[in-house]
Design an enzyme around this catalytic site. Structure first.
Site, PDB file in Angstrom:
ATOM      1  N   TYR A 146     -48.554  -0.736  -2.299  1.00  0.00           N
ATOM      2  CA  TYR A 146     -47.728  -1.784  -2.904  1.00  0.00           C
ATOM      3  C   TYR A 146     -47.559  -2.972  -1.968  1.00  0.00           C
ATOM      4  O   TYR A 146     -47.270  -4.067  -2.406  1.00  0.00           O
ATOM      5  CB  TYR A 146     -46.353  -1.243  -3.313  1.00  0.00           C
ATOM      6  CG  TYR A 146     -46.398  -0.302  -4.503  1.00  0.00           C
ATOM      7  CD1 TYR A 146     -47.603   0.201  -4.954  1.00  0.00           C
ATOM      8  CD2 TYR A 146     -45.247   0.064  -5.181  1.00  0.00           C
ATOM      9  CE1 TYR A 146     -47.665   1.059  -6.024  1.00  0.00           C
ATOM     10  CE2 TYR A 146     -45.294   0.932  -6.264  1.00  0.00           C
ATOM     11  CZ  TYR A 146     -46.514   1.426  -6.680  1.00  0.00           C
ATOM     12  OH  TYR A 146     -46.571   2.270  -7.746  1.00  0.00           O
ATOM     13  N   LYS A 197     -53.240  13.154  -1.265  1.00  0.00           N
ATOM     14  CA  LYS A 197     -54.565  13.273  -1.886  1.00  0.00           C
ATOM     15  C   LYS A 197     -55.577  13.342  -0.756  1.00  0.00           C
ATOM     16  O   LYS A 197     -56.496  12.529  -0.630  1.00  0.00           O
ATOM     17  CB  LYS A 197     -54.791  12.065  -2.811  1.00  0.00           C
ATOM     18  CG  LYS A 197     -56.033  12.150  -3.669  1.00  0.00           C
ATOM     19  CD  LYS A 197     -55.944  13.190  -4.777  1.00  0.00           C
ATOM     20  CE  LYS A 197     -57.264  13.264  -5.526  1.00  0.00           C
ATOM     21  NZ  LYS A 197     -57.321  14.447  -6.429  1.00  0.00           N
ATOM     22  N   ASP A 230     -52.445  15.344  -7.959  1.00  0.00           N
ATOM     23  CA  ASP A 230     -52.775  15.685  -9.351  1.00  0.00           C
ATOM     24  C   ASP A 230     -52.190  17.047  -9.715  1.00  0.00           C
ATOM     25  O   ASP A 230     -51.628  17.236 -10.797  1.00  0.00           O
ATOM     26  CB  ASP A 230     -54.295  15.620  -9.590  1.00  0.00           C
ATOM     27  CG  ASP A 230     -55.124  16.273  -8.486  1.00  0.00           C
ATOM     28  OD1 ASP A 230     -54.549  16.721  -7.469  1.00  0.00           O
ATOM     29  OD2 ASP A 230     -56.358  16.332  -8.643  1.00  0.00           O
ATOM     30  N   ASP A 254     -43.798   6.822  -6.968  1.00  0.00           N
ATOM     31  CA  ASP A 254     -43.414   6.021  -8.134  1.00  0.00           C
ATOM     32  C   ASP A 254     -43.694   6.828  -9.402  1.00  0.00           C
ATOM     33  O   ASP A 254     -42.847   6.954 -10.299  1.00  0.00           O
ATOM     34  CB  ASP A 254     -44.226   4.710  -8.108  1.00  0.00           C
ATOM     35  CG  ASP A 254     -43.795   3.725  -9.170  1.00  0.00           C
ATOM     36  OD1 ASP A 254     -42.733   3.919  -9.782  1.00  0.00           O
ATOM     37  OD2 ASP A 254     -44.537   2.747  -9.395  1.00  0.00           O
ATOM     38  N   ASP A 258     -40.861   9.205 -11.782  1.00  0.00           N
ATOM     39  CA  ASP A 258     -40.642   8.953 -13.210  1.00  0.00           C
ATOM     40  C   ASP A 258     -40.894  10.220 -14.033  1.00  0.00           C
ATOM     41  O   ASP A 258     -40.178  10.501 -14.995  1.00  0.00           O
ATOM     42  CB  ASP A 258     -41.555   7.827 -13.716  1.00  0.00           C
ATOM     43  CG  ASP A 258     -40.887   6.463 -13.625  1.00  0.00           C
ATOM     44  OD1 ASP A 258     -39.975   6.299 -12.786  1.00  0.00           O
ATOM     45  OD2 ASP A 258     -41.269   5.554 -14.386  1.00  0.00           O
TER      46      ASP A 258
HETATM   47  C1  IPM Z   1     -39.220   1.765  -9.458  1.00  0.00           C
HETATM   48  C2  IPM Z   1     -39.626   0.546 -10.245  1.00  0.00           C
HETATM   49  C3  IPM Z   1     -40.320  -0.410  -9.317  1.00  0.00           C
HETATM   50  C4  IPM Z   1     -41.433   0.350  -8.645  1.00  0.00           C
HETATM   51  C5  IPM Z   1     -40.909  -1.668  -9.989  1.00  0.00           C
HETATM   52  C6  IPM Z   1     -39.846  -2.457 -10.685  1.00  0.00           C
HETATM   53  C7  IPM Z   1     -41.656  -2.527  -9.013  1.00  0.00           C
HETATM   54  O1  IPM Z   1     -40.429   0.914 -11.321  1.00  0.00           O
HETATM   55  O2  IPM Z   1     -38.240   1.677  -8.706  1.00  0.00           O
HETATM   56  O3  IPM Z   1     -39.878   2.796  -9.549  1.00  0.00           O
HETATM   57  O4  IPM Z   1     -42.286   0.899  -9.357  1.00  0.00           O
HETATM   58  O5  IPM Z   1     -41.429   0.457  -7.434  1.00  0.00           O
HETATM   59 MN    MN Z   2     -41.503   2.770 -10.945  1.00  0.00          MN
END
Ligand code: IPM
Ligand code: MN
Length: 368
Positions: A146, A197, A230, A254, A258
């Site tokens: 990133y 990985k 994975d 990230d 999620d």
């Molecule tokens: C998170 C968000 C951020 C990321 C975005 C908004 C850049 O989705 O905190 O996971 O992916 O780092």
């Molecule tokens: Mn995110």
């Protein structure tokens, strides 16, 4: 004895941000009263509302206020109104990434907690998680692909376009996030799974070697395992409780955090802490504390949003940035008991009569 003062910046942001922030501030005020500390905070624009009022998602005055404080309590940013802006100017990216970089918020700690009473909120079958979920995902937040350079687009002589992102890690960056994972595991099941990985990526080979050496030298009593990303994605969906503390680099984290969010059911329940490299005046890390869910534009302004994630984020702030772990634990158990008792917003109602944001907050306050 002097009453400690918690000086923090409040950035409510957009959508449901301001509503749930109000709940969190009410809870903090009550906790301060009962536990004998004081609050010193100022509120500033961030995200879409800052674009509207100041022409940028992260105004200098907001950054300056954060620099003067010991912690940042963040709501959520973004919404349909700003979706058409170029990606680099969108509220989420233009507010969060620079804040992370500016305050070197290198460790994102997301508890993946699903109470047994809310198992129906998870898309996983009940038999996979009969007692809910209780894991923690730790994501490296200021390195990797990133932020690595070069990051650019260019036109080749033959007319094709090419784009490059760079994944780069140094040993010190890997060690400091490994330390956060170890310290977190020490307060829990003393098990850490490092995700990489290493069968493909050079950064992952360095990651795995560094983590292995670091744990052997510094934390030999913590059980360390390694998993390819994975497989980790698959295992999270199959049997999340096989993990205690998961930790990984920025992009893998990230995605996995999620995934963890969705298996834990309502995003309205999930808090997060992004801890900084520098210490604040209390000798604890500066940090940014935010709910994992978004701005929920569909319900914004209706007074029905679930305030728990914002309240739990405020509890994480007390624990990590102000050393008030006992108060944080009291808030966490007040939230848990309230939700258990069936006082719930619509997102987690499951047969109970949904209550408003304010009513759920009142119920939590009454248990403090
Ligand atoms: C998170 C968000 C951020 C990321 C975005 C908004 C850049 O989705 O905190 O996971 O992916 O780092
Ligand atoms: Mn995110």
């Amino acid at each position: 004895m002097t009453r400690p003062t918690c000086k923090f910046t409040v950035l409510p942001g957009d959508g449901i941000g301001p509503e749930v922030m109000e709940s969190a501030l009410r809870v903090l005020a009550r906790a301060a009263e009962t536990d004998g500390f004081s609050l010193d905070y100022s509120t500033h624009d961030v995200g879409g509302i800052a674009i509207d009022n100041h022409g940028t998602a992260l105004p200098e005055a907001t950054v300056e206020a954060c620099a003067q404080a010991d912690a940042i309590l963040f709501g959520s940013v973004g919404g349909p109104k700003w979706e058409r802006l170029p990606p680099a100017e969108q509220p989420e990216r233009a507010a969060l990434l620079p804040l992370r970089k500016r305050f070197e918020l290198f460790a994102n700690v997301r508890p993946g907690l699903l109470y047994p009473e809310l198992v129906d909120a998870s898309p996983l079958k009940r038999e996979r998680i009969p007692h809910g979920i209780d894991i923690v995902c730790i994501r490296e937040l200021t390195g990797g692909i990133y932020f690595g350079q070069p990051k650019e687009r260019r036109r080749l002589p033959d007319g094709r376009e090419e784009a490059i992102d760079t994944m780069v890690y140094r040993t010190d960056e890997i060690e400091r996030i490994a330390e956060v994972a170890a310290v977190t595991a020490r307060t829990r099941g003393k098990r850490v799974c490092s995700v990489d990985k290493a069968n493909v990526l050079t950064t992952s080979v360095l990651w795995r070697e560094t983590v292995t050496r670091f744990f052997a030298e510094k934390h030999p009593d913590i059980a360390l395992s390694h998993m390819y990303v994975d497989n980790a994605a698959m295992q999270l969906a199959r049997d999340p409780n096989q993990f205690d503390v998961l930790f990984t680099e920025n992009m893998f984290g990230d995605i996995l955090s999620d995934e963890m969010g969705v298996i834990c059911g309502s995003l309205g329940m999930l808090a997060s802490a992004s801890l900084g490299a520098a210490d604040n005046r209390h000798g604890h890390p500066v940090g940014l504390y935010e709910p994992a869910g978004g701005t929920a534009p569909d319900i914004a302004g209706k007074g029905v949003a679930n305030p728990c994630a914002q309240i739990l984020s405020a509890a994480l702030m007390l624990r990590h940035s102000f050393g008030l772990g006992a108060t944080a634990a009291r808030i966490e158990s007040a939230v848990r008991e309230t939700v258990k008792s069936g006082v719930r917003t619509g997102d987690i109602a499951f047969g109970t009569e949904p209550v408003s944001t304010a009513a759920l907050t009142d119920a939590i306050l009454s248990r403090l």
